[in-house]
Design an enzyme around this catalytic site. Structure first.
Site, mmCIF file in Angstrom:
data_model
loop_
_atom_site.group_PDB
_atom_site.id
_atom_site.type_symbol
_atom_site.label_atom_id
_atom_site.label_comp_id
_atom_site.label_asym_id
_atom_site.label_seq_id
_atom_site.Cartn_x
_atom_site.Cartn_y
_atom_site.Cartn_z
ATOM 1 N N TYR A 52 47.591 37.115 50.033
ATOM 2 C CA TYR A 52 46.780 38.212 49.474
ATOM 3 C C TYR A 52 45.387 37.915 49.555
ATOM 4 O O TYR A 52 45.005 36.528 49.140
ATOM 5 C CB TYR A 52 47.419 38.494 48.086
ATOM 6 C CG TYR A 52 48.763 38.912 48.119
ATOM 7 C CD1 TYR A 52 49.232 40.444 48.005
ATOM 8 C CD2 TYR A 52 49.706 37.907 48.059
ATOM 9 C CE1 TYR A 52 50.431 40.665 48.019
ATOM 10 C CE2 TYR A 52 51.085 38.481 48.009
ATOM 11 C CZ TYR A 52 51.334 39.688 47.728
ATOM 12 O OH TYR A 52 52.661 40.051 47.836
ATOM 13 N N GLU A 53 44.605 38.795 49.658
ATOM 14 C CA GLU A 53 43.101 38.526 49.850
ATOM 15 C C GLU A 53 42.602 37.755 48.372
ATOM 16 O O GLU A 53 41.516 37.217 48.434
ATOM 17 C CB GLU A 53 42.354 39.941 50.043
ATOM 18 C CG GLU A 53 40.868 39.631 50.298
ATOM 19 C CD GLU A 53 40.049 40.907 50.541
ATOM 20 O OE1 GLU A 53 39.027 41.024 50.732
ATOM 21 O OE2 GLU A 53 40.946 41.958 51.000
ATOM 22 N N SER A 54 43.111 38.248 47.220
ATOM 23 C CA SER A 54 42.815 37.683 45.997
ATOM 24 C C SER A 54 43.039 36.190 45.920
ATOM 25 O O SER A 54 42.527 35.547 44.917
ATOM 26 C CB SER A 54 43.556 38.306 44.871
ATOM 27 O OG SER A 54 45.092 38.145 44.986
#
Length: 256
Positions: A52-54
């Site tokens: 996930y980009e996070s």
């Protein structure tokens, strides 16, 4: 086949999950992909992994409903919780097999626009790229998800936020982006593939009128038989097991 009714978005989740192969590393975005990965890893792709980009990396479903990728249930028991630099580095190294993307507009070559559109005489600004352009450029392949609305299908997007294939029939052959480009488009009415860089119809969702659906496009969409891919099929309905899992991951139907 499911023995109970399902929503168009639940069918989209099932169809999107089917695009994840066992062993894939999937770059998961917001909305329906949050549910699609959890469904895939719980059924046919137990050895898949989500990034996930996070900065979160998971190899299993979250332990509760997630509104966003940063919610605590998505952090609990994660493989790692790093940062954006680590995740984007994975993209640059070619470690991401499939990425999920959405958009306001898509054209016949899979170019996506999430930057600006025209509404009469007005220009409307949209959220922009975020990490979408990176995913589109560097993932091994991408899967596009969007509602089936005629305004979203255009001959040429107003702005190329996330690049698709080259328009010369070479797919990514003459394209500067290193990734494989769009591999599938899942809408609320049908599933499409890409051949020689151009969209073609793979399957029609149950109960959808094929000719009326194809009339939503401003160009003549090719079909699977026209490119030697066999007949256009009916999209498989979610199974009872899939519906139970989808509704476990999204118990109030927030996303579906």
């Amino acid at each position: 086949m499911a023995s109970e009714t399902y929503t168009p978005r639940e069918l989209m989740v099932s169809a999107a999950a089917a695009e994840i192969e066992d062993g894939d590393t999937a770059f998961v975005g917001m909305r329906l992909p949050l549910i699609a990965f959890q469904l895939a890893v719980s059924t046919h792709a137990p050895d898949s992994m989500a990034v996930y980009e996070s900065g979160v990396v998971r190899d299993g479903p979250a332990d509760g409903f997630i509104h966003t990728m940063c919610d605590l249930p998505n952090l609990n028991h994660a493989v790692s919780t790093t940062g954006m630099l680590d995740i984007m580095s994975r993209l640059q190294r070619g470690d991401v097999d499939v990425g999920f993307l959405g958009g306001a507009e898509v054209d016949r070559y899979g170019n996506l626009n999430t930057t600006r559109v025209r509404a009469g005489d007005e220009e409307i600004r949209l959220p922009g790229s975020g990490g979408a352009c990176d995913i589109a450029c560097m993932a091994g392949r991408t899967v596009l998800l969007m509602p089936h609305e005629p305004r979203r299908f255009v001959e040429e997007v107003n702005y190329v936020t996330s690049p698709g294939h080259s328009a010369d029939g070479s797919g990514r052959g003459n394209h500067p982006a290193p990734g494989g480009g769009p591999d599938a488009l899942v809408t609320s009415k049908a599933t499409f593939g890409f051949a020689d860089g151009e969209l073609f119809l793979r399957s029609v969702h149950p109960g959808v009128d094929r000719e009326a659906m194809l009339a939503d496009f401003p160009w003549a969409v090719r079909t699977a038989p026209e490119i030697g891919e066999g007949p256009v099929t009916t999209t498989p309905e979610p199974t009872d097991e899939e519906l139970e899992l989808i509704r476990t991951f999204d118990p109030d139907g927030f996303w579906t």
